[in-house]
Scaffold this active site. Structure first.
Site, PDB file in Angstrom:
ATOM      1  N   ARG A 239      57.378   6.296  35.106  1.00  0.00           N
ATOM      2  CA  ARG A 239      58.529   5.442  35.420  1.00  0.00           C
ATOM      3  C   ARG A 239      59.540   5.572  34.281  1.00  0.00           C
ATOM      4  O   ARG A 239      59.156   5.661  33.100  1.00  0.00           O
ATOM      5  CB  ARG A 239      58.107   3.974  35.546  1.00  0.00           C
ATOM      6  CG  ARG A 239      57.412   3.638  36.854  1.00  0.00           C
ATOM      7  CD  ARG A 239      58.365   3.707  38.048  1.00  0.00           C
ATOM      8  NE  ARG A 239      57.722   3.360  39.307  1.00  0.00           N
ATOM      9  CZ  ARG A 239      57.132   4.231  40.146  1.00  0.00           C
ATOM     10  NH1 ARG A 239      57.116   5.518  39.840  1.00  0.00           N
ATOM     11  NH2 ARG A 239      56.595   3.827  41.280  1.00  0.00           N
ATOM     12  N   GLU A 268      67.714   4.254  38.416  1.00  0.00           N
ATOM     13  CA  GLU A 268      67.862   5.296  39.444  1.00  0.00           C
ATOM     14  C   GLU A 268      68.706   4.772  40.596  1.00  0.00           C
ATOM     15  O   GLU A 268      68.614   3.584  40.907  1.00  0.00           O
ATOM     16  CB  GLU A 268      66.487   5.720  39.958  1.00  0.00           C
ATOM     17  CG  GLU A 268      65.624   6.318  38.852  1.00  0.00           C
ATOM     18  CD  GLU A 268      64.193   6.633  39.306  1.00  0.00           C
ATOM     19  OE1 GLU A 268      63.867   6.390  40.492  1.00  0.00           O
ATOM     20  OE2 GLU A 268      63.413   7.095  38.469  1.00  0.00           O
ATOM     21  N   HIS A 287      63.237  11.804  41.409  1.00  0.00           N
ATOM     22  CA  HIS A 287      62.032  11.015  41.715  1.00  0.00           C
ATOM     23  C   HIS A 287      61.333  11.525  42.994  1.00  0.00           C
ATOM     24  O   HIS A 287      61.240  10.808  43.985  1.00  0.00           O
ATOM     25  CB  HIS A 287      62.400   9.528  41.837  1.00  0.00           C
ATOM     26  CG  HIS A 287      61.208   8.631  41.605  1.00  0.00           C
ATOM     27  ND1 HIS A 287      61.306   7.367  41.084  1.00  0.00           N
ATOM     28  CD2 HIS A 287      59.875   8.818  41.831  1.00  0.00           C
ATOM     29  CE1 HIS A 287      60.112   6.812  41.005  1.00  0.00           C
ATOM     30  NE2 HIS A 287      59.231   7.681  41.450  1.00  0.00           N
TER      31      HIS A 287
HETATM   32  C1  DGY Z   1      54.984   6.494  43.210  1.00  0.00           C
HETATM   33  O1  DGY Z   1      54.397   6.562  44.299  1.00  0.00           O
HETATM   34  O2  DGY Z   1      54.914   5.492  42.499  1.00  0.00           O
HETATM   35  C2  DGY Z   1      55.743   7.700  42.771  1.00  0.00           C
HETATM   36  O3  DGY Z   1      56.581   7.408  41.724  1.00  0.00           O
HETATM   37  C3  DGY Z   1      56.493   8.300  43.934  1.00  0.00           C
HETATM   38  O4  DGY Z   1      56.886   9.609  43.671  1.00  0.00           O
END
Ligand code: DGY
Length: 323
Positions: A239, A268, A287
């Protein structure tokens, strides 16, 4: 008796929804590219028995306290830092995520991003596409090797383990840092547990896969980047807020590290003017860790099945918290 009402915050596969539509009225925010506006989400929350949400939707106290019928929030992601679990529990709402089904896909992306940053694949692609390839030369777009180097994985959950398996195939030394020791990875892959600082100092590739929590926010700060090798490449598929982005920019500017591969950002989406995009040695992705058609479809199915289970009074498969 009227059917329960389910709101889905982004356009997803109609086919996946067929079984859900048999037991519920289903509406979705019909856009693939634009996130549901906050006002719409709050209004839908007031009516919904179930929400199928994206990681970009804030499922916070305000929403949860004004959702009298809400029984379940199924989040299309393994991460659930966008959801206030405490408020969900107080309001008796079950929260589900999509673990396991995205593990291998996200590990593929992580490894791809690492290879891409190390071997300058996106730079090379643009070089050819822009007509700059006039001759071959020995150090033309020469990057750095991945095989037999040292990878340091921060966050040895299932995705971290899947990345470690790939690293073993590349003959890499594997270091890891995690809240708890991971004997399977140690015994089967030869991964070596290190303190956070030791991992930073010893790794050629520092791979962040840790979830965002109060403890991990800004884990990668100015000091962390200073401790890395100046040849190190930092990869983040966890993250964005686990990283102090200003510190990362400073580290790249001042050559404290050699490059980065980023699938996630502090806020984002980022615009084309984001400072991290100015660095040729940074590969930036929007992402897409789990974004293969197969995996995203499976994630949708899991969310659907969790919603059906809760609406039918059964146990959902992948509950992370709430009621
Ligand atoms: C999640 O599922 O948390 C991922 O970041 C998606 O790509």
């Amino acid at each position: 008796m009227s059917k329960p009402y389910v709101f889905i915050t982004r356009k997803i596969s109609e086919e996946v929804l067929t079984p859900l539509k048999q037991i519920a009225d289903v509406q979705m925010w019909n856009s693939e590219s634009e996130a549901v506006p906050r006002e719409v989400l709050l209004n839908e929350g007031k009516k919904a028995d179930a929400l199928l949400t994206m990681l970009s939707d804030s499922v916070d106290e305000e929403l949860l306290e004004n959702a009298p019928n809400l029984k379940v929030v199924a989040n299309l992601a393994v991460g659930y830092d966008n959801i206030n679990l405490e408020a969900a529990a107080q309001n008796e709402v079950i929260v589900c995520n999509t673990p396991d089904v995205l593990t291998e896909t996200t590990a593929d992306l992580t490894f791809g991003l690492m290879l891409s940053a190390a071997r300058r694949l996106t730079e090379a692609h643009h070089f050819v596409k822009e007509g700059q390839w006039k001759s071959w030369s020995p150090y033309l777009l020469a990057g750095t090797d991945v095989h037999h180097k040292t990878i340091g994985i921060v966050g040895m959950g299932s995705i971290g383990t899947a990345v470690a398996r790939r690293a073993k195939g590349f003959g890499m030394e594997i270091l890891y840092h995690n809240r708890s020791r991971h004997s399977v990875t140690e015994n089967e892959l030869g991964a070596v547990y290190k303190s956070f600082g030791e991992l930073l100092e010893g790794s050629d590739f520092v791979v962040c896969l840790t979830p965002l929590t109060e403890d991990t926010k800004h884990l990668f700060d100015a000091d962390a980047f200073k401790r890395m090798k100046s040849s190190a490449i930092f990869i983040n598929v966890g993250r964005g807020q686990v990283v102090d982005e200003e510190a990362l920019i400073y580290a790249l500017e001042h050559k404290e590290i050699a490059g980065a591969g980023l699938d996630v950002f502090y806020k984002e989406p980022i615009g084309a003017d984001h400072p991290l995009l100015q660095f040729p040695q940074v590969v930036s992705l929007p992402h897409i860790g789990s974004a293969s058609v197969e995996t995203r479809t499976t994630m949708m199915e899991l969310c659907r099945d969790n919603i059906i289970a809760v609406l039918e009074g059964k146990k959902a498969k992948t509950v992370v918290g709430g009621k």
